[in-house]
Write a protein that holds these residues in place. Structure first.
Motif, short mmCIF file in Angstrom:
data_model
loop_
_atom_site.label_atom_id
_atom_site.label_comp_id
_atom_site.label_asym_id
_atom_site.label_seq_id
_atom_site.Cartn_x
_atom_site.Cartn_y
_atom_site.Cartn_z
N GLU A 177 -14.93 -10.86 3.68
CA GLU A 177 -13.51 -10.56 3.88
C GLU A 177 -13.13 -9.26 3.20
OE1 GLU A 177 -11.56 -14.11 2.48
OE2 GLU A 177 -11.58 -15.02 4.48
N ASN A 178 -13.66 -9.02 2.00
CA ASN A 178 -13.40 -7.76 1.31
C ASN A 178 -13.97 -6.58 2.08
OD1 ASN A 178 -12.04 -9.08 -0.75
ND2 ASN A 178 -13.84 -9.19 -2.08
N GLN A 179 -15.14 -6.78 2.67
CA GLN A 179 -15.77 -5.73 3.46
C GLN A 179 -14.94 -5.44 4.71
OE1 GLN A 179 -19.75 -6.64 4.77
NE2 GLN A 179 -20.23 -4.51 5.18
N VAL A 180 -14.42 -6.47 5.34
CA VAL A 180 -13.57 -6.28 6.53
C VAL A 180 -12.32 -5.49 6.16
CG1 VAL A 180 -12.06 -7.50 8.15
CG2 VAL A 180 -14.40 -8.28 7.83
N VAL A 181 -11.70 -5.82 5.03
CA VAL A 181 -10.51 -5.09 4.60
C VAL A 181 -10.84 -3.62 4.35
CG1 VAL A 181 -8.84 -4.86 2.71
CG2 VAL A 181 -9.32 -7.12 3.68
N ALA A 182 -11.96 -3.37 3.68
CA ALA A 182 -12.36 -1.99 3.40
C ALA A 182 -12.63 -1.23 4.71
CB ALA A 182 -13.60 -1.97 2.51
N LEU A 183 -13.28 -1.89 5.65
CA LEU A 183 -13.56 -1.23 6.93
C LEU A 183 -12.28 -0.98 7.72
CD1 LEU A 183 -16.81 -3.13 7.96
CD2 LEU A 183 -16.62 -0.74 7.27
N GLN A 184 -11.35 -1.90 7.67
CA GLN A 184 -10.07 -1.69 8.35
C GLN A 184 -9.32 -0.51 7.75
OE1 GLN A 184 -8.45 -5.66 7.87
NE2 GLN A 184 -8.97 -6.23 9.96
N GLN A 185 -9.37 -0.37 6.43
CA GLN A 185 -8.75 0.78 5.79
C GLN A 185 -9.43 2.07 6.21
OE1 GLN A 185 -9.07 -0.28 1.65
NE2 GLN A 185 -7.15 -1.43 1.64
N LEU B 128 -9.62 7.10 9.44
CA LEU B 128 -10.24 7.90 10.50
C LEU B 128 -9.29 8.08 11.67
CD1 LEU B 128 -13.86 6.43 10.41
CD2 LEU B 128 -13.13 8.69 9.63
N GLN B 129 -8.50 7.06 12.00
CA GLN B 129 -7.54 7.17 13.09
C GLN B 129 -6.48 8.21 12.74
OE1 GLN B 129 -7.69 5.53 16.19
NE2 GLN B 129 -6.18 7.11 16.62
N ASP B 130 -6.01 8.20 11.49
CA ASP B 130 -5.05 9.21 11.05
C ASP B 130 -5.65 10.61 11.15
OD1 ASP B 130 -3.20 7.22 10.53
OD2 ASP B 130 -3.54 7.22 8.35
N ALA B 131 -6.90 10.75 10.72
CA ALA B 131 -7.56 12.06 10.80
C ALA B 131 -7.71 12.50 12.26
CB ALA B 131 -8.93 12.01 10.12
N LEU B 132 -8.07 11.56 13.12
CA LEU B 132 -8.22 11.86 14.54
C LEU B 132 -6.89 12.27 15.16
CD1 LEU B 132 -9.99 11.91 17.09
CD2 LEU B 132 -9.45 9.49 17.38
N ASP B 133 -5.83 11.54 14.82
CA ASP B 133 -4.51 11.88 15.33
C ASP B 133 -4.09 13.27 14.87
OD1 ASP B 133 -4.45 9.38 16.51
OD2 ASP B 133 -3.14 8.48 15.00
#
Length: 150
Positions: free
Chosen positions: A87-95, A100-105
């Motif tokens: 679950e911690n790994q999922v949260v880190a990956l979502q962040q 990356l989405q912000d950088a792409l935008d």
């Protein structure tokens, strides 16, 4: 956590404020159970300078989740530890995906601005050149013969 500066006295769900007896009461567990969970790495509270445990509201919620998985779902502590890690790994990956989405935008917006600047710089007095298609037709030119005066 947001990027605004917080007051050092502002409490958040990560602020370690509860001693082990209060955390045990809030989570419905025995203090010895909390010590065991800490030794196993399931819920690791912050420590004071004197090595006393201090639990946050997030820790209390995690203790309740561990208890629920153990009692209601029948999952052993090793399995619960793995679930928490995942679950911690999922949260880190979502962040990371959000970053990356912000950088792409941002890169896409920069590209659109640069593209608009290039289009704005076009000279309007130039006509686009269109290449003439070549055909295989043969044109023969024959000059008209001049008639001689007799």
């Amino acid at each position: 956590m947001d990027s605004r500066r917080r007051s050092p006295y502002e409490l958040t769900e990560e602020t370690p404020v509860y001693v082990i007896s209060v955390a045990a009461q809030l989570s419905g567990l025995h203090p010895q159970t909390l010590r065991q969970y800490d030794r196993l790495g399931l819920v690791s509270p912050d420590r004071t300078a004197g090595r006393g445990r201090r639990y946050s509201a997030r820790d209390i919620e995690l203790l309740r989740q561990v208890q629920q998985l153990s009692q209601d779902e029948g999952i052993n502590l090793a399995g619960i530890k793995r679930i928490i890690e995942l679950e911690n790994q999922v949260v880190a990956l979502q962040q990371r995906v959000a970053e990356l989405q912000d950088a792409l935008d941002g890169a896409a917006a920069t590209m659109r601005q640069r593209e608009a600047a290039v289009h704005a710089s076009y000279r309007r007095d130039l006509v686009p050149y269109q290449e003439v298609q070549q055909t295989s037709a043969l044109v023969v030119w024959r000059p008209k013969r001049q008639q001689s005066p007799d």
